[in-house]
Design a protein around this motif. Structure first.
Motif, short mmCIF file in Angstrom:
data_model
loop_
_atom_site.label_atom_id
_atom_site.label_comp_id
_atom_site.label_asym_id
_atom_site.label_seq_id
_atom_site.Cartn_x
_atom_site.Cartn_y
_atom_site.Cartn_z
N ALA A 81 -23.77 -27.30 -101.95
CA ALA A 81 -23.35 -26.02 -101.37
C ALA A 81 -22.14 -26.22 -100.47
O ALA A 81 -21.23 -25.38 -100.45
N LEU A 82 -22.11 -27.31 -99.70
CA LEU A 82 -20.97 -27.61 -98.84
C LEU A 82 -19.72 -27.85 -99.69
O LEU A 82 -18.63 -27.35 -99.38
N GLU A 83 -19.88 -28.60 -100.78
CA GLU A 83 -18.74 -28.88 -101.65
C GLU A 83 -18.20 -27.58 -102.27
O GLU A 83 -16.98 -27.37 -102.34
N ASN A 84 -19.10 -26.71 -102.70
CA ASN A 84 -18.67 -25.43 -103.27
C ASN A 84 -17.97 -24.57 -102.22
O ASN A 84 -16.98 -23.89 -102.52
N PHE A 85 -18.48 -24.60 -101.00
CA PHE A 85 -17.86 -23.85 -99.92
C PHE A 85 -16.42 -24.31 -99.70
O PHE A 85 -15.50 -23.49 -99.58
N LEU A 86 -16.21 -25.61 -99.65
CA LEU A 86 -14.87 -26.15 -99.42
C LEU A 86 -13.92 -25.77 -100.56
O LEU A 86 -12.77 -25.42 -100.34
N ARG A 87 -14.41 -25.84 -101.80
CA ARG A 87 -13.57 -25.48 -102.94
C ARG A 87 -13.21 -23.99 -102.91
O ARG A 87 -12.09 -23.60 -103.25
N GLU A 88 -14.15 -23.16 -102.49
CA GLU A 88 -13.86 -21.72 -102.37
C GLU A 88 -12.79 -21.48 -101.31
O GLU A 88 -11.88 -20.67 -101.50
N GLN A 89 -12.90 -22.17 -100.19
CA GLN A 89 -11.97 -21.97 -99.09
C GLN A 89 -10.56 -22.45 -99.45
O GLN A 89 -9.57 -21.83 -99.08
N ILE A 90 -10.48 -23.55 -100.17
CA ILE A 90 -9.17 -24.12 -100.52
C ILE A 90 -8.49 -23.31 -101.60
O ILE A 90 -7.27 -23.13 -101.61
N ASP A 91 -9.27 -22.81 -102.57
CA ASP A 91 -8.73 -21.95 -103.64
C ASP A 91 -7.54 -22.64 -104.33
O ASP A 91 -6.46 -22.06 -104.45
N ASP A 92 -7.77 -23.84 -104.78
CA ASP A 92 -6.68 -24.68 -105.30
C ASP A 92 -5.96 -24.07 -106.49
O ASP A 92 -4.75 -24.25 -106.65
N GLU A 93 -6.66 -23.36 -107.33
CA GLU A 93 -6.03 -22.77 -108.52
C GLU A 93 -4.95 -21.75 -108.16
O GLU A 93 -4.07 -21.47 -108.97
N ASN A 94 -5.02 -21.21 -106.96
CA ASN A 94 -4.04 -20.20 -106.53
C ASN A 94 -2.82 -20.82 -105.87
O ASN A 94 -1.88 -20.10 -105.51
N LEU A 95 -2.82 -22.13 -105.72
CA LEU A 95 -1.74 -22.80 -104.97
C LEU A 95 -0.76 -23.52 -105.90
O LEU A 95 -1.17 -24.22 -106.83
N LEU A 96 0.52 -23.34 -105.61
CA LEU A 96 1.58 -24.04 -106.32
C LEU A 96 2.45 -24.77 -105.29
O LEU A 96 2.59 -24.31 -104.16
N PRO A 97 3.08 -25.88 -105.69
CA PRO A 97 3.96 -26.59 -104.76
C PRO A 97 5.15 -25.72 -104.35
O PRO A 97 5.69 -24.96 -105.16
N GLY A 98 5.56 -25.83 -103.09
CA GLY A 98 6.72 -25.10 -102.60
C GLY A 98 7.97 -25.97 -102.62
O GLY A 98 7.96 -27.11 -103.12
N LYS A 99 9.05 -25.45 -102.07
CA LYS A 99 10.33 -26.17 -102.06
C LYS A 99 10.22 -27.50 -101.31
O LYS A 99 10.85 -28.48 -101.68
N LEU A 100 9.42 -27.52 -100.25
CA LEU A 100 9.29 -28.76 -99.48
C LEU A 100 8.60 -29.86 -100.28
O LEU A 100 8.90 -31.03 -100.12
N HIS A 101 7.67 -29.47 -101.15
CA HIS A 101 7.01 -30.47 -102.00
C HIS A 101 8.03 -31.10 -102.95
O HIS A 101 8.01 -32.31 -103.18
N THR A 102 8.93 -30.26 -103.48
CA THR A 102 9.98 -30.78 -104.37
C THR A 102 10.91 -31.72 -103.61
O THR A 102 11.24 -32.81 -104.09
N ALA A 103 11.31 -31.31 -102.40
CA ALA A 103 12.20 -32.14 -101.59
C ALA A 103 11.51 -33.45 -101.21
O ALA A 103 12.14 -34.52 -101.19
N PHE A 104 10.23 -33.38 -100.93
CA PHE A 104 9.46 -34.56 -100.54
C PHE A 104 9.51 -35.64 -101.61
O PHE A 104 9.69 -36.83 -101.32
N PHE A 105 9.38 -35.25 -102.87
CA PHE A 105 9.32 -36.23 -103.95
C PHE A 105 10.69 -36.68 -104.44
O PHE A 105 10.77 -37.44 -105.41
N LYS A 106 11.74 -36.24 -103.79
CA LYS A 106 13.05 -36.81 -104.07
C LYS A 106 13.25 -38.13 -103.33
O LYS A 106 14.21 -38.86 -103.60
N LEU A 107 12.34 -38.41 -102.41
CA LEU A 107 12.42 -39.64 -101.63
C LEU A 107 11.61 -40.75 -102.30
O LEU A 107 10.55 -40.50 -102.89
N PRO A 108 12.09 -41.99 -102.23
CA PRO A 108 11.42 -43.11 -102.94
C PRO A 108 10.25 -43.69 -102.17
O PRO A 108 10.24 -44.85 -101.76
N TRP A 109 9.22 -42.87 -101.94
CA TRP A 109 8.03 -43.37 -101.24
C TRP A 109 7.36 -44.47 -102.06
O TRP A 109 7.23 -44.35 -103.28
#
Length: 301
Positions: free
Chosen positions: A66-94
């Motif tokens: 139930a706790l795991e399901n609660f966290l997944r509901e709160q995060i709502d990962d399917e509704n999230l897409l990377p933003g411009k900062l995520h793209t800029a972040f991966f231009k760096l050679p981490w």
């Protein structure tokens, strides 16, 4: 190397803007308090108890699934897409990307990275025969049900024993490399837990910091002095880029641009072929493949 916290996910784009962004730690605590104590002052309970305490109570009362399901509901990962900062972040050679986030924004962002391929590690067993660069999900992932999400007090208490290979990888990284912490606040439970581990495991040198807490948060001077003593240098981006008026997204964007323009790891710099697609002429494709081949050999990480 870098460790990404929950604050960085605030830069995501929502598929459906009518659905809320995932809550921060305070929001998670309030949501848990509402479910655990429906007839009480949830806001007050969330102020007096941490999210980890409330998570422990929820798991005990309703069960771990139930706790795991609660966290997944709160995060709502399917509704999230990377933003411009995520793209800029991966231009760096981490060399390594560690994250305590449960969402899959970092993994989604790498789908558009043509120069380097990141291997995603969601569980300790996946470290076997893996190579850098990697995205290491230290606290689990919403799309991986085989490993629990690290959220309760007991999870944190037993973390080092239960996830020794992951902890050893972070330890080895601290020995070999500098570590940037991005998306963490001084009140973030994850930062406090990992800061304690750094303090116990890493012989800090205030004159040669290996950990940099990057952000735009007001730290009291005594707290900054304590962090410095533990080998953690606070980098306030507002002082570096005063023209951004404290806008965290703009500050991080400037920070990434600065790192990209001033590489410190030799003079190696990747070529980014943003317009390379199936319509590209054959000779141009061959030329770019040759460039990528040379960069694969010379890339320092």
């Amino acid at each position: 190397s870098v460790m990404i916290g929950a604050g960085f996910s605030r830069n995501a784009v929502r598929r459906d803007a009518s659905r809320p962004m995932p809550p921060d730690w305070k929001g998670l605590a309030q949501a848990l308090a509402v479910r655990l104590y429906p007839n009480s002052d949830a806001a007050h309970i969330a102020e007096t108890k941490t999210a980890l305490e409330l998570g422990s109570e929820y798991a005990a009362k309703e069960g771990r699934p139930a706790l795991e399901n609660f966290l997944r509901e709160q995060i709502d990962d399917e509704n999230l897409l990377p933003g411009k900062l995520h793209t800029a972040f991966f231009k760096l050679p981490w060399s390594e990307v560690f994250t305590t986030n449960y969402d899959t924004l970092l993994e989604k962002a790498t789908e558009d990275v043509l120069v380097r391929r990141f291997q995603v590690i969601k569980a300790k067993d996946e470290l076997i025969e893996s190579e850098s660069p990697r995205i290491v999900k230290l606290h689990g992932s919403v799309d991986c049900t085989e490993r629990p999400l690290i959220f309760t007090e007991e999870d944190y208490r037993t973390y080092e024993t239960a996830n020794e290979p992951l902890v050893n990888l972070v330890r080895q990284t601290l020995i070999e490399d500098r570590l940037c912490l991005i998306g963490f606040s001084g009140k973030d439970p994850n930062f406090k837990k990992w800061d304690g581990w750094f303090r116990d495991e890493y012989c800090a040198d205030a004159d040669d910091p290996r950990i940099f807490l990057v952000g735009a948060e007001d730290f009291p001077e005594p707290e900054i002095a304590a962090l410095v003593k533990r080998g953690i240098r606070v980098l306030d981006l507002r002082e570096c880029f005063p023209d951004c008026d404290g806008d965290v997204a703009q500050l991080l964007g400037k920070f990434f641009e600065g790192l990209l323009q001033n590489p410190t790891n030799s003079e190696w710099k990747a070529s980014y072929f943003n317009n390379w697609d199936c319509q590209t002429p054959e000779q141009e494709v061959i030329s770019k493949i040759e460039i990528l081949g040379r960069e694969r050999v010379t890339q320092p990480n």
